[in-house]
Design a protein around this motif. Structure first.
Motif, PDB file in Angstrom:
ATOM      1  N   ILE A   9       0.681  11.703   3.195  1.00 53.14           N
ATOM      2  CA  ILE A   9       0.252  10.454   2.542  1.00 53.14           C
ATOM      3  C   ILE A   9       1.004   9.266   3.133  1.00 53.14           C
ATOM      4  O   ILE A   9       0.424   8.210   3.375  1.00 53.14           O
ATOM      5  CB  ILE A   9       0.443  10.543   1.006  1.00 53.14           C
ATOM      6  N   VAL A  10       2.303   9.463   3.408  1.00 48.10           N
ATOM      7  CA  VAL A  10       3.070   8.352   3.999  1.00 48.10           C
ATOM      8  C   VAL A  10       2.535   8.016   5.388  1.00 48.10           C
ATOM      9  O   VAL A  10       2.347   6.838   5.725  1.00 48.10           O
ATOM     10  CB  VAL A  10       4.576   8.697   4.049  1.00 48.10           C
ATOM     11  N   ALA A  23      -0.694   6.182   4.911  1.00 49.37           N
ATOM     12  CA  ALA A  23      -0.484   4.827   4.391  1.00 49.37           C
ATOM     13  C   ALA A  23       0.024   3.894   5.497  1.00 49.37           C
ATOM     14  O   ALA A  23      -0.379   2.727   5.556  1.00 49.37           O
ATOM     15  CB  ALA A  23       0.499   4.847   3.228  1.00 49.37           C
ATOM     16  N   THR A  56       0.826  -1.203   0.000  1.00 55.43           N
ATOM     17  CA  THR A  56       0.000   0.000   0.000  1.00 55.43           C
ATOM     18  C   THR A  56       0.862   1.255   0.000  1.00 55.43           C
ATOM     19  O   THR A  56       0.654   2.180  -0.792  1.00 55.43           O
ATOM     20  CB  THR A  56      -0.926  -0.001   1.227  1.00 55.43           C
ATOM     21  N   ILE A  57       1.872   1.264   0.885  1.00 56.44           N
ATOM     22  CA  ILE A  57       2.739   2.440   0.998  1.00 56.44           C
ATOM     23  C   ILE A  57       3.535   2.631  -0.286  1.00 56.44           C
ATOM     24  O   ILE A  57       3.608   3.733  -0.844  1.00 56.44           O
ATOM     25  CB  ILE A  57       3.696   2.290   2.204  1.00 56.44           C
ATOM     26  N   VAL A  73      -6.375   4.884   2.123  1.00 54.61           N
ATOM     27  CA  VAL A  73      -5.241   5.798   1.943  1.00 54.61           C
ATOM     28  C   VAL A  73      -5.637   7.005   1.093  1.00 54.61           C
ATOM     29  O   VAL A  73      -5.254   8.131   1.371  1.00 54.61           O
ATOM     30  CB  VAL A  73      -4.063   5.063   1.254  1.00 54.61           C
TER      31      VAL A  73
END
Lengths: 191, 239
Positions: B79-80, B83, A74-75, B112
């Motif tokens: 975003i990181v 996530a 996902t990341i 996410v």
């Protein structure tokens, strides 16, 4: 070969990404009120989904799986998508200022378009081979583009219709999308 | 820290997310999971609570690091962070509630890119205190849960004829319109609910305006009367 053709048809019409998978709804409702906007967004999404689909597939099977770190997908995928969008933006700006003029505004929005990450994840989830990934990514995003353009025509016509005050805009758009989803269900018999 | 708006109390903050700025029905954010997983009340609630969990953690963490992160790279950093939290949630659900993990499917990692989470991070947590951001997250998360459970309740009840929750049957009806649990039904139900809410809101605003109009008219009349009386007084004095 016929398998790939079936896959192309399924992802384009039967399992349409917007009308039956519910991915990319935000941008679908957001930019489908103008024809020119829908075309720009549709094309930008087509480029980004196809490219990022291939790149994430390669990264997953060449790096993540051999390394035993598939839980990071996902990341890693979201970072790849964000990077792809940046690179594509720079490339288009450099090589085709004309195209940049029409696509430029939509590119940054695509990072958080769930259709992009969704297709990347679906490619992995369905255990596609590389050729299947290419076909699936390209036709899914073409399905997105087709629906968003058709829908923008419908919404432009709806502006002229006498709709009750409370249903103007998003609610009537959602109801029109519902009818469209029913129509697309008819394609199930095609295969 | 300069604040443009008046600071809300925790209670007001939660109510704001739940009703006034309900992410599903008013802000119309996070539409993909809203339409995608609301085929049953259980899934709707599960998705809502998952988002609540992620939102509370991300809003708090982002508010905590808001002064350290340079503003040019804040979006990638957010975003990181998001996530990471979502990946954690995936593990938790996979380990403890595998049935929910299976039924949410692809929509779980897609949290996410849920607009609500990045939206609140950018619009609220990036320039508010941890305490405020926490309650903003609770309000927004509960509002999203409310929206999802309303939608899934209607769809499950009318679409399958009964509503199941944790193995219990809450309601049972004899008729079922299976159309409503299909994708087309999702669009229709959400469109109708938002439309009805907008109509009610427009009606209320109209009534409020009508009352205000009467009040303004009365005030104007009073003013005119006062002026007339003053004029009469002056004339009387002149005479």
């Amino acid at each position: 070969m016929s398998d790939l053709l079936t896959l192309a048809f399924t992802s384009f019409l039967v399992q349409n990404i917007i009308l039956s998978q519910f991915l990319g709804i935000c941008s679908f409702l957001g930019v489908s009120n103008k024809r020119s906007k829908a075309l720009g967004m549709g094309l930008a999404v087509f480029f980004v989904i196809t490219l990022s689909g291939i790149v994430t597939w390669l990264i997953y099977y060449k790096i993540l799986e051999p390394g035993g770190i598939t839980f990071m997908r996902t990341i890693v995928f979201i970072l790849v998508v964000a990077a792809m969008v940046q690179i594509l933006e720079m490339a288009i700006k450099k090589f085709s200022p004309l195209l940049y003029g029409s696509l430029g505004v939509y590119l940054p929005l695509i990072t958080t378009n769930c259709a992009v990450l969704g297709v990347a994840l679906l490619n992995i989830q369905n255990n596609f081979t590389l050729s299947e990934t290419v076909v699936f990514s390209a036709f899914t995003s073409l399905g997105y583009t087709a629906v968003i353009i058709i829908f923008s025509y419908i919404r432009e016509q709806m502006l002229k219709a006498p709709i009750p005050e409370g249903f103007k805009g998003i609610p009537s758009g959602l109801i029109a999308a519902s009818i469209m989803a029913l129509l697309f269900k008819g394609f199930v018999g095609l295969i | 820290m300069a604040k443009k708006k008046k600071r809300l109390t925790p209670k007001q903050n939660v109510i704001k997310g739940l009703i006034k700025e309900n992410p599903t029905f008013v802000l119309i954010l996070g539409m993909c999971p809203t339409l995608g997983v609301t085929t049953s009340l259980e899934n709707g609630l599960g998705m809502g609570l998952s988002v609540l969990f992620v939102l509370i953690l991300t809003n708090t963490i982002i508010s905590l690091i808001r002064n350290i992160v340079p503003s040019e790279i804040r979006i990638p950093v957010y975003i990181v962070v998001i996530a990471l939290i979502v990946t954690m949630l995936e593990w938790l659900l996979q380990a403890y509630i595998p049935s929910l993990y299976a039924s949410l499917g692809i929509f779980l990692p897609l949290i996410v890119v849920n607009c609500i989470i990045l939206g609140r991070a950018e619009a609220y947590a990036s320039d508010n205190t941890i305490f405020d951001s926490l309650f903003d997250a609770i309000g927004m998360g509960l509002g999203f849960t409310l929206g999802l459970s309303t939608l899934s309740f209607v769809r499950e009840l009318l679409g399958t004829g009964s509503v199941q929750l944790l193995g219990f049957t809450l309601f049972e009806a004899n008729v079922a319109a299976s159309f409503l649990v299909q994708p087309a039904g999702a669009f229709l139900t959400l469109g109708l609910i938002i439309g009805i809410i907008n109509t009610i809101k427009a009606d209320k605003a109209k009534k409020k305006k009508a009352i205000m109009d009467i009040k303004i008219a009365a005030a104007l009349k009073k003013k005119a009367e006062k002026a007339a009386a003053l004029k009469a007084k002056e004339e009387l004095a002149n005479v």
